[in-house]
Design a protein around this motif. Structure first.
Motif, short mmCIF file in Angstrom:
data_model
loop_
_atom_site.label_atom_id
_atom_site.label_comp_id
_atom_site.label_asym_id
_atom_site.label_seq_id
_atom_site.Cartn_x
_atom_site.Cartn_y
_atom_site.Cartn_z
N THR A 56 0.83 -1.20 0.00
CA THR A 56 0.00 0.00 0.00
C THR A 56 0.87 1.25 0.00
O THR A 56 2.08 1.18 0.14
N ALA A 57 0.23 2.38 -0.13
CA ALA A 57 0.97 3.64 -0.16
C ALA A 57 1.69 3.93 1.14
O ALA A 57 2.58 4.75 1.18
N THR A 58 1.33 3.27 2.22
CA THR A 58 1.96 3.56 3.51
C THR A 58 2.72 2.40 4.11
O THR A 58 3.40 2.56 5.11
N SER A 59 2.61 1.19 3.55
CA SER A 59 3.33 0.07 4.16
C SER A 59 3.76 -0.96 3.13
O SER A 59 3.18 -1.06 2.06
N MET A 60 4.80 -1.69 3.48
CA MET A 60 5.32 -2.77 2.65
C MET A 60 5.43 -4.00 3.53
O MET A 60 6.31 -4.07 4.39
N PRO A 61 4.54 -5.00 3.36
CA PRO A 61 4.56 -6.16 4.25
C PRO A 61 5.77 -7.07 4.04
O PRO A 61 6.26 -7.23 2.94
N GLN A 62 6.23 -7.67 5.14
CA GLN A 62 7.31 -8.65 5.09
C GLN A 62 6.78 -9.91 4.44
O GLN A 62 5.71 -10.40 4.77
N VAL A 63 7.55 -10.47 3.48
CA VAL A 63 7.12 -11.68 2.78
C VAL A 63 8.08 -12.85 2.94
O VAL A 63 7.73 -13.98 2.62
N GLN A 64 9.30 -12.58 3.44
CA GLN A 64 10.28 -13.66 3.55
C GLN A 64 11.40 -13.21 4.48
O GLN A 64 11.65 -12.01 4.64
N VAL A 65 12.08 -14.18 5.09
CA VAL A 65 13.27 -13.92 5.89
C VAL A 65 14.37 -14.86 5.39
O VAL A 65 14.16 -16.07 5.33
N LEU A 66 15.50 -14.30 5.03
CA LEU A 66 16.65 -15.10 4.62
C LEU A 66 17.59 -15.21 5.83
O LEU A 66 17.88 -14.20 6.47
N PRO A 67 18.05 -16.41 6.14
CA PRO A 67 18.88 -16.57 7.33
C PRO A 67 20.23 -15.88 7.18
O PRO A 67 20.86 -15.95 6.14
N GLY A 68 20.62 -15.21 8.22
CA GLY A 68 21.90 -14.52 8.21
C GLY A 68 22.76 -15.04 9.34
O GLY A 68 22.73 -16.21 9.68
N GLY A 69 23.52 -14.18 9.89
CA GLY A 69 24.39 -14.46 11.02
C GLY A 69 24.74 -13.12 11.63
O GLY A 69 24.45 -12.08 11.05
N ALA A 70 25.34 -13.10 12.79
CA ALA A 70 25.66 -11.84 13.44
C ALA A 70 26.79 -11.16 12.69
O ALA A 70 27.80 -11.77 12.45
#
Length: 148
Positions: A56-70
């Motif tokens: 939407t014009a005010t938000s962008m929903p999260q669709v995925q998480v890619l694993p990272g590391g510290a």
């Protein structure tokens, strides 16, 4: 916000949008080729978040998480859709993901990690260049072949 050299230089401004993610400490961000996905290298909780930038014009929903590391400090997207993420920390400090999120490869480019915002992928997607931390105060310019 974007800029183009066309017509003597034009600044393009779109509607304000905010990624809807449960994270803080975003170190870097990138967009895919068509602009439909935004990737955020999140220093905490140590992942690469993917949001739908066509939201939407005010938000962008999260669709995925890619694993990272510290501690994720870089993210770039090649023209072929591969996602390159780097971290400022010990161990494997660069990860390459396919567009669907499958981990394709990992690299250890330096002893300590990739400096924040200092990972780039060549326009043809064949080379990755980083500025990385060696043993303090050394910094290293690294080149890696990352052909698909």
């Amino acid at each position: 916000l974007d800029v183009t050299a066309a017509g003597g230089g034009t600044v393009l401004v779109g509607p304000a949008r905010v990624p809807v993610v449960t994270a803080w400490n975003t170190a870097d961000y990138a967009f895919n080729e068509d602009g439909s996905r935004m990737y955020l290298a999140v220093g905490a909780p140590y992942d690469i978040y993917v949001v739908d930038s066509t939201g939407t014009a005010t938000s962008m929903p999260q669709v995925q998480v890619l694993p990272g590391g510290a501690y994720p400090s870089n993210v770039e997207v090649a023209r072929d859709g591969r996602i390159f993420a780097g971290k400022d920390g010990y161990g494997d400090d660069v990860w390459i993901f396919s567009p669907d999120g499958t981990k394709l490869a990992t690299f250890q480019v330096a002893y300590i990690g990739v400096v924040k915002g200092q990972l780039e992928v060549s326009g043809d997607g064949l080379r990755m260049v980083t500025i990385a931390s060696g043993h303090y105060p050394d910094v290293l310019l690294t080149f890696h072949t990352v052909a698909p």
